[in-house]
Design a protein around this motif. Structure first.
Motif, PDB file in Angstrom:
ATOM      1  N   VAL A 148      22.394  -5.406 -41.534  1.00 41.03           N
ATOM      2  CA  VAL A 148      21.311  -5.644 -40.582  1.00 41.03           C
ATOM      3  C   VAL A 148      20.401  -4.430 -40.500  1.00 41.03           C
ATOM      4  O   VAL A 148      19.170  -4.552 -40.408  1.00 41.03           O
ATOM      5  CB  VAL A 148      21.875  -6.010 -39.198  1.00 41.03           C
ATOM      6  CG1 VAL A 148      20.751  -6.191 -38.179  1.00 41.03           C
ATOM      7  CG2 VAL A 148      22.708  -7.288 -39.291  1.00 41.03           C
ATOM      8  N   GLU A 149      20.985  -3.254 -40.550  1.00 34.85           N
ATOM      9  CA  GLU A 149      20.173  -2.031 -40.545  1.00 34.85           C
ATOM     10  C   GLU A 149      19.214  -2.025 -41.733  1.00 34.85           C
ATOM     11  O   GLU A 149      18.040  -1.659 -41.607  1.00 34.85           O
ATOM     12  CB  GLU A 149      21.080  -0.804 -40.584  1.00 34.85           C
ATOM     13  CG  GLU A 149      21.894  -0.613 -39.309  1.00 34.85           C
ATOM     14  CD  GLU A 149      22.948   0.471 -39.440  1.00 34.85           C
ATOM     15  OE1 GLU A 149      23.362   1.008 -38.396  1.00 34.85           O
ATOM     16  OE2 GLU A 149      23.377   0.767 -40.573  1.00 34.85           O
ATOM     17  N   GLN A 150      19.718  -2.432 -42.891  1.00 31.78           N
ATOM     18  CA  GLN A 150      18.872  -2.477 -44.089  1.00 31.78           C
ATOM     19  C   GLN A 150      17.828  -3.582 -43.983  1.00 31.78           C
ATOM     20  O   GLN A 150      16.678  -3.413 -44.391  1.00 31.78           O
ATOM     21  CB  GLN A 150      19.752  -2.684 -45.322  1.00 31.78           C
ATOM     22  CG  GLN A 150      20.697  -1.526 -45.592  1.00 31.78           C
ATOM     23  CD  GLN A 150      21.781  -1.861 -46.602  1.00 31.78           C
ATOM     24  OE1 GLN A 150      21.787  -2.954 -47.183  1.00 31.78           O
ATOM     25  NE2 GLN A 150      22.709  -0.946 -46.811  1.00 31.78           N
ATOM     26  N   MET A 151      18.197  -4.703 -43.409  1.00 31.36           N
ATOM     27  CA  MET A 151      17.279  -5.839 -43.267  1.00 31.36           C
ATOM     28  C   MET A 151      16.122  -5.533 -42.330  1.00 31.36           C
ATOM     29  O   MET A 151      15.045  -6.123 -42.463  1.00 31.36           O
ATOM     30  CB  MET A 151      18.026  -7.056 -42.706  1.00 31.36           C
ATOM     31  CG  MET A 151      18.993  -7.709 -43.659  1.00 31.36           C
ATOM     32  SD  MET A 151      20.195  -8.764 -42.781  1.00 31.36           S
ATOM     33  CE  MET A 151      19.128  -9.744 -41.736  1.00 31.36           C
ATOM     34  N   SER A 152      16.330  -4.638 -41.389  1.00 36.03           N
ATOM     35  CA  SER A 152      15.331  -4.411 -40.341  1.00 36.03           C
ATOM     36  C   SER A 152      13.985  -3.965 -40.894  1.00 36.03           C
ATOM     37  O   SER A 152      12.960  -4.108 -40.221  1.00 36.03           O
ATOM     38  CB  SER A 152      15.843  -3.385 -39.335  1.00 36.03           C
ATOM     39  OG  SER A 152      16.006  -2.112 -39.942  1.00 36.03           O
ATOM     40  N   GLY A 153      13.974  -3.433 -42.115  1.00 33.95           N
ATOM     41  CA  GLY A 153      12.721  -3.009 -42.719  1.00 33.95           C
ATOM     42  C   GLY A 153      12.042  -4.082 -43.546  1.00 33.95           C
ATOM     43  O   GLY A 153      10.968  -3.856 -44.110  1.00 33.95           O
ATOM     44  N   GLU A 154      12.629  -5.281 -43.606  1.00 34.66           N
ATOM     45  CA  GLU A 154      12.110  -6.322 -44.480  1.00 34.66           C
ATOM     46  C   GLU A 154      10.939  -7.100 -43.889  1.00 34.66           C
ATOM     47  O   GLU A 154      10.162  -7.700 -44.611  1.00 34.66           O
ATOM     48  CB  GLU A 154      13.232  -7.301 -44.841  1.00 34.66           C
ATOM     49  CG  GLU A 154      14.323  -6.670 -45.709  1.00 34.66           C
ATOM     50  CD  GLU A 154      15.446  -7.651 -46.021  1.00 34.66           C
ATOM     51  OE1 GLU A 154      15.353  -8.821 -45.576  1.00 34.66           O
ATOM     52  OE2 GLU A 154      16.403  -7.252 -46.705  1.00 34.66           O
ATOM     53  N   SER A 155      10.828  -7.134 -42.577  1.00 38.47           N
ATOM     54  CA  SER A 155       9.742  -7.884 -41.945  1.00 38.47           C
ATOM     55  C   SER A 155       9.509  -7.364 -40.541  1.00 38.47           C
ATOM     56  O   SER A 155      10.381  -6.716 -39.947  1.00 38.47           O
ATOM     57  CB  SER A 155      10.075  -9.381 -41.890  1.00 38.47           C
ATOM     58  OG  SER A 155      11.133  -9.622 -40.968  1.00 38.47           O
ATOM     59  N   GLU A 156       8.344  -7.681 -39.987  1.00 39.95           N
ATOM     60  CA  GLU A 156       8.043  -7.288 -38.616  1.00 39.95           C
ATOM     61  C   GLU A 156       8.981  -7.987 -37.646  1.00 39.95           C
ATOM     62  O   GLU A 156       9.374  -7.417 -36.627  1.00 39.95           O
ATOM     63  CB  GLU A 156       6.584  -7.618 -38.279  1.00 39.95           C
ATOM     64  CG  GLU A 156       5.575  -6.701 -38.953  1.00 39.95           C
ATOM     65  CD  GLU A 156       5.791  -5.240 -38.576  1.00 39.95           C
ATOM     66  OE1 GLU A 156       5.942  -4.956 -37.369  1.00 39.95           O
ATOM     67  OE2 GLU A 156       5.820  -4.395 -39.479  1.00 39.95           O
ATOM     68  N   TRP A 157       9.335  -9.236 -37.960  1.00 33.46           N
ATOM     69  CA  TRP A 157      10.245  -9.959 -37.085  1.00 33.46           C
ATOM     70  C   TRP A 157      11.599  -9.256 -36.999  1.00 33.46           C
ATOM     71  O   TRP A 157      12.137  -9.027 -35.908  1.00 33.46           O
ATOM     72  CB  TRP A 157      10.437 -11.403 -37.556  1.00 33.46           C
ATOM     73  CG  TRP A 157      11.633 -12.030 -36.917  1.00 33.46           C
ATOM     74  CD1 TRP A 157      12.852 -12.264 -37.478  1.00 33.46           C
ATOM     75  CD2 TRP A 157      11.743 -12.464 -35.553  1.00 33.46           C
ATOM     76  NE1 TRP A 157      13.709 -12.821 -36.570  1.00 33.46           N
ATOM     77  CE2 TRP A 157      13.055 -12.950 -35.374  1.00 33.46           C
ATOM     78  CE3 TRP A 157      10.858 -12.492 -34.475  1.00 33.46           C
ATOM     79  CZ2 TRP A 157      13.509 -13.454 -34.161  1.00 33.46           C
ATOM     80  CZ3 TRP A 157      11.310 -13.002 -33.254  1.00 33.46           C
ATOM     81  CH2 TRP A 157      12.600 -13.464 -33.109  1.00 33.46           C
ATOM     82  N   LEU A 158      12.191  -8.926 -38.152  1.00 34.42           N
ATOM     83  CA  LEU A 158      13.511  -8.297 -38.151  1.00 34.42           C
ATOM     84  C   LEU A 158      13.471  -6.900 -37.534  1.00 34.42           C
ATOM     85  O   LEU A 158      14.421  -6.490 -36.857  1.00 34.42           O
ATOM     86  CB  LEU A 158      14.067  -8.240 -39.573  1.00 34.42           C
ATOM     87  CG  LEU A 158      14.513  -9.585 -40.135  1.00 34.42           C
ATOM     88  CD1 LEU A 158      14.829  -9.478 -41.623  1.00 34.42           C
ATOM     89  CD2 LEU A 158      15.731 -10.109 -39.381  1.00 34.42           C
ATOM     90  N   LYS A 159      12.379  -6.203 -37.742  1.00 32.02           N
ATOM     91  CA  LYS A 159      12.236  -4.884 -37.125  1.00 32.02           C
ATOM     92  C   LYS A 159      12.242  -5.003 -35.610  1.00 32.02           C
ATOM     93  O   LYS A 159      12.833  -4.174 -34.906  1.00 32.02           O
ATOM     94  CB  LYS A 159      10.934  -4.228 -37.596  1.00 32.02           C
ATOM     95  CG  LYS A 159      10.696  -2.838 -37.025  1.00 32.02           C
ATOM     96  CD  LYS A 159       9.402  -2.256 -37.557  1.00 32.02           C
ATOM     97  CE  LYS A 159       9.146  -0.868 -36.971  1.00 32.02           C
ATOM     98  NZ  LYS A 159       7.867  -0.293 -37.491  1.00 32.02           N
ATOM     99  N   ALA A 160      11.600  -6.046 -35.095  1.00 32.36           N
ATOM    100  CA  ALA A 160      11.485  -6.217 -33.648  1.00 32.36           C
ATOM    101  C   ALA A 160      12.701  -6.892 -33.025  1.00 32.36           C
ATOM    102  O   ALA A 160      12.990  -6.676 -31.849  1.00 32.36           O
ATOM    103  CB  ALA A 160      10.232  -7.036 -33.334  1.00 32.36           C
TER     104      ALA A 160
END
Length: 282
Positions: A205-217
């Protein structure tokens, strides 16, 4: 039709053909068909129509769509909660209605995301319900760590997941994430209206958070959450909580034992469905 069959042969269950089950058919209604459907269901209550949402991808089994994701918040003391939009009013079709929606990462996140399995009638989904949004540990936890290390009803704290990078329980690979079964927006409600949530903290999940604005937020400190009702027949699946999941290639996925539906907690997809208006007076 073999390509549409979704039960593994080893289950011995009736084979599932896409389009036969009503919920699957409803999930496939497109924008053109939704207009006529909405006109027959929007005469009472608020909301309705095509709703886009983000959820854990359904990768196998008969479930018709993803399980909706719940954005994460962590307060200054380290307690973890799910975000729910503040209530506001607006005018639709000449009358004032109360809604709960907010823009998060380019998505309109709203109470409508949780319209299935009767959840749309729960007190916790009412836009103006007085709830504090904290995740609390669910009673009767099947995860050994949860049963031994925390108490049912306690608020979830980030420190409870300090070993998330190495945690394992003999189901699938270790180190993929540490799960818990929790409740959300369910204080002072009957058991039948308890909203069960699958919470996971993972390096994925930490790695995924940079994949899109949605996941970052919508993710924080490696935490991700979803409303944990299978979109097929409303059963309660688990991530790394059911030993027989491995028989169906789901040892490292969210697995529903009732009809072998599988969801990937690390594949978040954008989907849509036809939301119904909330019953008037609910």
């Amino acid at each position: 039709m073999a390509g549409d069959d979704k039960y593994p042969e080893s289950t011995g269950r009736r084979r599932f053909v896409k389009g036969v089950v009503g919920s699957a058919t409803l999930a496939s209604v497109g924008t053109a068909g939704a207009a006529s459907l909405t006109t027959t269901t929007a005469s009472a209550g608020a909301g309705g129509g095509i709703t886009q949402f983000m959820g854990m991808e359904n990768t196998a089994g008969p479930a018709p769509r993803a399980m909706p994701q719940i954005p994460i918040e962590i307060d200054d003391e380290g307690y973890v909660k799910g975000f729910f939009p503040e209530a506001s009013t607006r005018t639709e079709q000449g009358r004032e209605i109360t809604v709960a929606e907010a823009d998060i990462g380019g998505m309109t996140y709203s109470a409508n995301w949780f319209q299935y399995c009767g959840v749309q009638t729960y007190k916790g989904i009412k836009p103006d319900a007085d709830m504090d949004n904290y995740f609390r540990y669910k009673e009767g936890a099947k995860y050994e760590w949860q049963a031994n290390d925390v108490n049912a009803g306690d608020k979830v704290h980030i420190d409870d997941f300090s070993d998330y990078q190495s945690w394992g329980n003999g189901i699938g690979k270790s180190g993929l994430g540490k799960p818990a079964m929790v409740t959300w927006r369910s204080q002072d409600v009957p058991p039948s209206q308890t909203m069960t949530v699958q919470l996971i903290r993972s390096t994925n999940v930490e790695q995924m958070s940079g994949e899109s604005e949605w996941l970052k937020a919508s993710t924080k400190e490696g935490f991700i959450a979803n409303l944990n009702k299978c979109t097929h027949f409303c059963c309660v699946p688990m991530f790394k909580g059911l030993s027989n999941a491995a028989k169906f290639g789901a040892a490292d996925e969210i697995y529903c034992p009732c009809h072998q539906s599988v969801y990937d907690p690390f594949s978040i997809v954008r989907k849509s469905f036809v939301a119904l208006p909330r019953p008037e007076g609910e």
